[in-house]
Design a protein around this motif. Structure first.
Motif, PDB file in Angstrom:
ATOM      1  N   MET A   1       0.828  -1.205   0.000  1.00  0.00           N
ATOM      2  CA  MET A   1       0.000   0.000   0.000  1.00  0.00           C
ATOM      3  C   MET A   1       0.864   1.256   0.000  1.00  0.00           C
ATOM      4  O   MET A   1       0.654   2.171  -0.807  1.00  0.00           O
ATOM      5  CB  MET A   1      -0.933  -0.009   1.212  1.00  0.00           C
ATOM      6  N   TYR A   2       1.840   1.314   0.901  1.00  0.00           N
ATOM      7  CA  TYR A   2       2.665   2.519   0.999  1.00  0.00           C
ATOM      8  C   TYR A   2       3.636   2.660  -0.177  1.00  0.00           C
ATOM      9  O   TYR A   2       3.892   3.770  -0.649  1.00  0.00           O
ATOM     10  CB  TYR A   2       3.443   2.520   2.313  1.00  0.00           C
ATOM     11  N   ASN A   3       4.166   1.535  -0.644  1.00  0.00           N
ATOM     12  CA  ASN A   3       5.180   1.595  -1.706  1.00  0.00           C
ATOM     13  C   ASN A   3       4.594   1.773  -3.100  1.00  0.00           C
ATOM     14  O   ASN A   3       5.217   2.396  -3.962  1.00  0.00           O
ATOM     15  CB  ASN A   3       6.032   0.321  -1.698  1.00  0.00           C
ATOM     16  N   GLU A   4       3.398   1.212  -3.328  1.00  0.00           N
ATOM     17  CA  GLU A   4       2.900   1.159  -4.706  1.00  0.00           C
ATOM     18  C   GLU A   4       1.469   1.650  -4.868  1.00  0.00           C
ATOM     19  O   GLU A   4       1.190   2.493  -5.731  1.00  0.00           O
ATOM     20  CB  GLU A   4       3.005  -0.284  -5.225  1.00  0.00           C
ATOM     21  N   VAL A   5       0.541   1.131  -4.063  1.00  0.00           N
ATOM     22  CA  VAL A   5      -0.876   1.409  -4.317  1.00  0.00           C
ATOM     23  C   VAL A   5      -1.224   2.873  -4.040  1.00  0.00           C
ATOM     24  O   VAL A   5      -1.832   3.548  -4.884  1.00  0.00           O
ATOM     25  CB  VAL A   5      -1.776   0.474  -3.482  1.00  0.00           C
ATOM     26  N   LEU A   6      -0.863   3.370  -2.861  1.00  0.00           N
ATOM     27  CA  LEU A   6      -1.203   4.758  -2.535  1.00  0.00           C
ATOM     28  C   LEU A   6      -0.522   5.758  -3.477  1.00  0.00           C
ATOM     29  O   LEU A   6      -1.171   6.718  -3.927  1.00  0.00           O
ATOM     30  CB  LEU A   6      -0.867   5.064  -1.076  1.00  0.00           C
ATOM     31  N   PRO A   7       0.765   5.581  -3.813  1.00  0.00           N
ATOM     32  CA  PRO A   7       1.351   6.495  -4.805  1.00  0.00           C
ATOM     33  C   PRO A   7       0.641   6.442  -6.158  1.00  0.00           C
ATOM     34  O   PRO A   7       0.536   7.461  -6.846  1.00  0.00           O
ATOM     35  CB  PRO A   7       2.800   5.999  -4.919  1.00  0.00           C
ATOM     36  N   PHE A   8       0.142   5.261  -6.529  1.00  0.00           N
ATOM     37  CA  PHE A   8      -0.537   5.124  -7.820  1.00  0.00           C
ATOM     38  C   PHE A   8      -1.862   5.884  -7.850  1.00  0.00           C
ATOM     39  O   PHE A   8      -2.210   6.514  -8.859  1.00  0.00           O
ATOM     40  CB  PHE A   8      -0.779   3.643  -8.124  1.00  0.00           C
ATOM     41  N   ILE A   9      -2.626   5.845  -6.755  1.00  0.00           N
ATOM     42  CA  ILE A   9      -3.941   6.491  -6.765  1.00  0.00           C
ATOM     43  C   ILE A   9      -3.876   7.959  -6.342  1.00  0.00           C
ATOM     44  O   ILE A   9      -4.881   8.668  -6.433  1.00  0.00           O
ATOM     45  CB  ILE A   9      -4.952   5.751  -5.863  1.00  0.00           C
ATOM     46  N   GLU A  10      -2.730   8.431  -5.891  1.00  0.00           N
ATOM     47  CA  GLU A  10      -2.619   9.810  -5.396  1.00  0.00           C
ATOM     48  C   GLU A  10      -3.046  10.836  -6.441  1.00  0.00           C
ATOM     49  O   GLU A  10      -2.714  10.729  -7.623  1.00  0.00           O
ATOM     50  CB  GLU A  10      -1.175  10.084  -4.964  1.00  0.00           C
ATOM     51  N   GLU A  11      -3.810  11.812  -5.994  1.00  0.00           N
ATOM     52  CA  GLU A  11      -4.202  12.932  -6.841  1.00  0.00           C
ATOM     53  C   GLU A  11      -4.570  14.106  -5.941  1.00  0.00           C
ATOM     54  O   GLU A  11      -5.250  13.934  -4.924  1.00  0.00           O
ATOM     55  CB  GLU A  11      -5.390  12.561  -7.735  1.00  0.00           C
TER      56      GLU A  11
END
Length: 401
Positions: A88-98
């Motif tokens: 979540m911290y390394n990949e998922v959250l950065p991907f959905i960030e806006e």
């Protein structure tokens, strides 16, 4: 004093630039303060001291590691939980960030590693939000309307990010969240979960059946259906359905959020953490657990529509142009899946009400099945039974049963 392995990790993390460029590790000083309400991990608050040519720096961090207790690790699938949280911290959250929404919702992650096969090497190093004025609520269970409305509005902002990504890059979004692993509803735990849920859910339903009244036959029928195989019922309620499914926090409750307060003592901001059981599912997975675990029956009765409106306000206002479900559809989805929240609360709420809810897992591992069942039926006392019965009444009122 921090252990040598942690120091070695922090030296490597510093050299990699996770805290910034051209910094050298000096020391780590662990606080005497223990993490609260953490059952599946060891949490340490610490100050990481660094130096550079321009001067000294320090970072207040939360260091999360797996427990040494093998029984806890096995029972709670902590290998997979650490994997999910690191993902979540390394990949998922950065991907959905806006628009800075993720930054506004979660602590900064300096370093996250999960191995899936060597628990001693698993570690999360996160920003400690306490120096910025954030803290857990003093109330351990039921929150007032201001706290709930703020938390739900921020939850709506989190869920809005999923609708945006599905609108813009559906295949990539599904692929990214599809990397999250199941931590609860694995078939090899089906028998154990069924035994626990059958006991805990019956505790909330039986008093209303014994009272009789107009809902007696309906409840008896529901008990027969739901208690036959509650594991598969819960697994089905967690299964994502389009177009409504979102990336859920997965354990959205008071224990996993910290608030910042204004001069008037009212909450003005909230941040979320402990996302180890994040999943792609109906938003009601988050909503129902929070609304049944952390609100009183009186608040639900008097302000239910206002609570859902607070969530939808956050959902609809987060990202201009993002297509989100209208409030009426959200209400219908809550009605369809609210039973999920009751089932989880039937297990956790009595634990939270117990005067000593710091479960000694070593002792738990030695209990006989009869002792476990007796504990589940009595933990939290009559107050816990009454609270669970209140939730069942709400499900009846909502026509969720």
């Amino acid at each position: 004093m921090a252990d040598q392995k942690l120091r070695e990790v922090l030296i490597s993390v510093t050299e990699s630039g996770c805290f910034g460029d051209n910094l050298t590790f000096v020391d780590v000083i662990a606080s005497d303060v223990e993490g609260e309400d953490h059952f599946a991990s060891d949490v340490v608050f610490a100050e990481v001291k660094l130096k550079s040519e321009s001067g000294d720096k320090s970072f207040e961090v939360v260091i999360k590691r797996q427990q040494n207790n093998a029984f806890v690790r096995d029972m709670m699938n902590t290998d997979l939980q650490f994997y999910n949280e690191a993902l979540m911290y390394n990949e998922v959250l950065p991907f959905i960030e806006e628009n800075g929404i993720v930054k506004d919702l979660f602590p900064k992650a300096f370093y996250c590693r999960a191995t899936l096969d060597n628990y001693e090497d698993d570690i999360l190093i996160l920003e400690n939000l306490k120096p910025n004025g954030y803290r857990l609520t003093t109330e351990k269970l039921f929150l007032d309307f201001d706290h709930c409305a703020l938390a739900l509005k921020k939850l709506g902002r989190l869920h809005a990010l999923s609708y945006r990504k599905k609108q813009d890059t559906l295949d990539e979004f599904i692929s990214t969240v599809g990397k999250l692993r199941e931590t609860k509803w694995e078939t090899d735990q089906r028998d154990d979960f069924n035994k626990c849920l059958q006991i805990s859910m019956e505790r909330g339903m039986s008093p209303l059946v014994e009272e009789g009244g107009e809902h007696k036959e309906t409840l008896e029928e529901i008990m027969s259906h739901c208690l036959e195989d509650p594991f598969m019922l819960m697994k089905g309620l967690c299964s994502p359905e389009e177009p409504f499914a979102v990336l859920c926090h997965g354990d959205f409750c008071r224990n996993n959020m910290v608030f910042r307060y204004g001069a008037d003592g009212k909450p003005e901001d909230v941040r979320f953490f402990d996302i180890a059981t994040a999943r792609y599912a109906s938003p009601v997975i988050d909503l129902s657990f929070f609304l049944f675990l952390n609100t009183s029956a009186e608040l639900r009765r008097d302000r239910w529509d206002d609570l859902l409106l607070a969530y939808h306000d956050g959902l609809a206002s987060a990202l201009p142009g993002c297509r989100v479900p209208p409030l009426d559809i959200v209400r219908l989805e809550v009605t369809r899946r609210a039973f999920y929240g009751f089932a989880l609360c039937s297990f956790f709420l009595p634990i939270m009400l117990d005067p000593d809810n710091k479960t000694e897992f070593d002792d738990f591992a030695t209990l006989t099945p009869a002792e476990v069942e007796a504990g589940m039926r009595s933990k939290g006392g009559q107050q816990a039974t009454d609270y669970l019965t209140d939730i069942v009444r709400d499900l009846i009122r909502m026509k969720s049963l």
